[in-house]
Scaffold this motif. Structure first.
Motif, mmCIF file in Angstrom:
data_model
loop_
_atom_site.group_PDB
_atom_site.id
_atom_site.type_symbol
_atom_site.label_atom_id
_atom_site.label_comp_id
_atom_site.label_asym_id
_atom_site.label_seq_id
_atom_site.Cartn_x
_atom_site.Cartn_y
_atom_site.Cartn_z
ATOM 1 N N GLN A 12 0.831 -1.200 0.000
ATOM 2 C CA GLN A 12 0.000 0.000 0.000
ATOM 3 C C GLN A 12 0.871 1.258 0.000
ATOM 4 O O GLN A 12 0.583 2.221 -0.719
ATOM 5 N N LEU A 13 1.932 1.248 0.777
ATOM 6 C CA LEU A 13 2.833 2.400 0.831
ATOM 7 C C LEU A 13 3.540 2.609 -0.495
ATOM 8 O O LEU A 13 3.652 3.744 -0.984
ATOM 9 N N SER A 14 4.021 1.546 -1.103
ATOM 10 C CA SER A 14 4.752 1.700 -2.364
ATOM 11 C C SER A 14 3.835 2.181 -3.482
ATOM 12 O O SER A 14 4.221 3.044 -4.275
ATOM 13 N N PHE A 15 2.615 1.646 -3.552
ATOM 14 C CA PHE A 15 1.711 2.087 -4.600
ATOM 15 C C PHE A 15 1.261 3.524 -4.378
ATOM 16 O O PHE A 15 1.131 4.288 -5.341
ATOM 17 N N PHE A 17 3.046 5.842 -2.965
ATOM 18 C CA PHE A 17 4.207 6.670 -3.311
ATOM 19 C C PHE A 17 4.361 6.780 -4.821
ATOM 20 O O PHE A 17 4.644 7.861 -5.347
ATOM 21 N N ILE A 18 4.139 5.687 -5.541
ATOM 22 C CA ILE A 18 4.225 5.724 -7.004
ATOM 23 C C ILE A 18 3.121 6.603 -7.588
ATOM 24 O O ILE A 18 3.369 7.397 -8.507
ATOM 25 N N ILE A 19 1.926 6.504 -7.046
ATOM 26 C CA ILE A 19 0.820 7.335 -7.526
ATOM 27 C C ILE A 19 1.094 8.809 -7.224
ATOM 28 O O ILE A 19 0.817 9.684 -8.046
ATOM 29 N N LEU A 20 1.655 9.099 -6.063
ATOM 30 C CA LEU A 20 1.995 10.476 -5.719
ATOM 31 C C LEU A 20 3.042 11.034 -6.669
ATOM 32 O O LEU A 20 2.916 12.173 -7.147
#
Length: 52
Positions: A12-15, A17-20
């Motif tokens: 959840q954190l990585s996705f 961050f990628i979306i941000l």
């Protein structure tokens, strides 16, 4: 299964961050320059209209 909870939060954190990062890139490349260009055009129009 409690052993999967850290992987869920990491995923959840990585996705997020990628979306941000993608949103920042899209806004800085495509959306925000249009507003800057619009403000420059408004400034020139008001300068030209004040000369008359």
């Amino acid at each position: 299964m409690p052993q999967l909870i850290p992987f869920f939060f990491l995923n959840q954190l990585s996705f997020s961050f990628i979306i941000l990062l993608a949103l920042v890139y899209i806004f800085s490349k495509y959306i925000l320059p249009l507003y800057t260009f619009q403000q420059v055009i408004r400034m020139y129009i008001t300068k030209l209209s004040n000369k008359n």
